[in-house]
Enzyme design. Structure first.
Site, PDB file in Angstrom:
ATOM      1  N   HIS A 268       3.500  -3.821   4.577  1.00 29.25           N
ATOM      2  CA  HIS A 268       4.844  -4.404   4.551  1.00 29.25           C
ATOM      3  C   HIS A 268       5.575  -4.195   5.875  1.00 29.25           C
ATOM      4  O   HIS A 268       5.944  -5.148   6.539  1.00 29.25           O
ATOM      5  CB  HIS A 268       5.688  -3.908   3.375  1.00 29.25           C
ATOM      6  CG  HIS A 268       5.060  -4.127   2.046  1.00 29.25           C
ATOM      7  ND1 HIS A 268       4.691  -5.374   1.604  1.00 29.25           N
ATOM      8  CD2 HIS A 268       4.717  -3.253   1.048  1.00 29.25           C
ATOM      9  CE1 HIS A 268       4.152  -5.267   0.396  1.00 29.25           C
ATOM     10  NE2 HIS A 268       4.141  -3.993   0.047  1.00 29.25           N
ATOM     11  N   ASP A 319      -1.219  -8.422  -2.566  1.00 30.26           N
ATOM     12  CA  ASP A 319      -0.411  -7.358  -3.149  1.00 30.26           C
ATOM     13  C   ASP A 319      -0.269  -7.476  -4.661  1.00 30.26           C
ATOM     14  O   ASP A 319      -1.177  -7.154  -5.398  1.00 30.26           O
ATOM     15  CB  ASP A 319       0.959  -7.341  -2.450  1.00 30.26           C
ATOM     16  CG  ASP A 319       1.771  -6.088  -2.751  1.00 30.26           C
ATOM     17  OD1 ASP A 319       1.291  -5.222  -3.489  1.00 30.26           O
ATOM     18  OD2 ASP A 319       2.892  -5.974  -2.238  1.00 30.26           O
TER      19      ASP A 319
END
Length: 446
Positions: A268, A319
């Site tokens: 991220h 994810d």
């Protein structure tokens, strides 16, 4: 002698699209030779029509989050309210139900052209925190699931020891925790790599591993030259809590304890300071962007372009599996940057495909994958150039077509180690992936 020959109607060779390529696979599952200028299929060759690219690398996955798709799209909320739904599903996982779910999810990935997954795995123990008879039963279930789905896996066994800075795990999290980093290291050391599986490690986040134990995880990875991943600055609340507890950002805290470096990937990397970006780039710590999840959870748009310019290699992941489509992840990274900067063209299609292939595999410990060249693993996928989404452009613009127009639905073939896993859009090992998903998700939703 080659075991098998594939004839690629068009292939992306990293810098350009080449028509008419013969790719020979050796008995070791690697590319033995690559010949260009082959205008027609050689006798006995398997024909792959469309654009063939190296297998896609999904560098960040939580397989069980696939059960949350659509369920968490009802109403509003934040990452933190989403997390409560995630805990409910996590409580229903057993080695058997997790194997069935992961097998179906990994088969969905194969259908999307993914040949290697980085599984960020933290559901280690039974509900209540007691270890299974085999303390690695859950990790072994994931490794076996990847084998049956026909893809490679880097199991990123994750240290998850606390619910926040100085706080014990909450009741949902006790099955994630080994108690201490030393106990985590003892357990994970029993996991062994095999032909389709590598063992890497992860720090869930700076809030989930006490600062004094970060070095234990980093040392385990260093001693084995293993990949090390970490959720980093996904949420501003975590940044603020880290500053309050330690007087520094999460990136600075990781640097202080020897976590950053070329085998480490921050996942991220959304809310960073200029100093954080310099630290990550200066240590060549990687960045895994997960744009479809980051927008789904309203996390924000991370500084991917600035990170890469500073020296941080980029990879991509799906994810939480709001969708499983690495082409969409690549496209979204560029389009997010356009929205943020209000200018176009930050990455070429070649650069975005490199993030989805070679750099993604490197982040998962496979430097010998993600390229169509002699000696590389014979992992590749073919994208249709004649679907309603991809028809029309010149074949020499195949990279642009793949990144900016194609979707996972346009994947026609996926080959892993020279073996056809997806043929003409159908999985060869899991005959009905949709039913496998439906049944395995129903079993864990409770």
């Amino acid at each position: 002698m080659p075991v098998k020959t594939y004839w690629l109607e068009h292939s992306w060779l990293g810098t350009h699209v080449e028509p008419g390529v013969a790719l020979e696979v050796g008995a070791n599952g690697r590319i033995a030779a690559l010949r260009t200028g082959v205008d027609a299929p050689p006798p006995g060759a398997e024909v792959l029509r469309g654009l063939t690219v190296p297998g896609l690398a999904n560098a960040h996955s939580h397989a069980f989050h696939r059960a949350l798709r659509s369920l968490v799209q009802v109403g509003s909320g934040t990452f933190w309210t989403w997390r409560e739904f995630m805990y409910q599903v996590a409580q229903n996982l057993t080695p058997d139900t997790y194997f069935a779910l992961a097998r179906a999810v990994y088969a969905e990935m194969a259908l999307a052209g993914i040949t290697n997954v980085g599984e960020f795995h933290y559901v280690h123990h039974a509900p209540g925190g007691a270890p299974y008879a085999d303390p690695n039963a859950m990790g072994e279930a994931l490794i076996e699931a990847a084998a049956e789905a026909g893809i490679r896996i880097t199991l990123l066994d994750t240290a998850y020891l606390s619910s926040g800075f100085g706080e014990a795990p909450n009741p949902h999290q006790v099955r994630f925790s080994d108690g201490t980093a030393d106990a985590w290291a003892e357990r994970v050391s029993a996991l062994k790599p095999r032909g389709h599986a590598l063992i890497g490690v992860a720090i869930h986040s700076v809030r989930a591993v006490p600062a004094g134990q970060l070095a234990t995880v980093a040392r385990w990875a260093e001693e084995r030259q293993a990949p090390l991943h970490v959720h980093l600055s996904e949420q501003t609340a975590e940044n603020e809590a880290c500053r309050a507890a330690h007087g520094r950002t999460p990136t600075q805290l990781l640097a202080d304890h020897g976590v950053l470096g070329p085998r480490t990937t921050g996942v991220h990397n959304t809310h960073l300071t200029d100093g954080d970006i310099a630290l990550l780039g200066g240590t060549t710590t990687g960045t895994c962007m997960c744009p479809t999840t980051e927008r789904d959870l309203a996390d924000g748009i991370g500084p991917a372009r600035r990170l890469q310019q500073a020296g941080s290699p980029l990879s991509l992941g799906s994810d939480s599996h709001a969708v499983i489509d690495l082409l969409e992840e690549a496209r979204a990274m560029e389009l997010n940057e356009r929205l943020s900067s209000r200018t176009r063209g930050h990455w070429t299609a070649n650069a975005l495909l490199t993030a989805a292939t070679a750099d993604g595999h490197a982040a998962l410990g496979l430097a010998d994958a993600g390229r169509l060249e002699a000696g590389a693993l014979a992992d590749f996928t073919t994208i249709a150039l004649d679907s309603v989404r991809t028809a029309g452009p010149l074949p020499r613009l195949g990279a642009e077509t793949a990144v900016f127009a194609a979707t996972a639905s346009d994947v026609r073939h996926t080959v892993v180690g020279g073996r056809h896993i997806v043929r003409d859009g159908s999985h060869t090992l899991v005959p009905d992936v949709a039913s496998a998903l439906s049944e395995s998700i129903a079993a864990v939703r409770g």
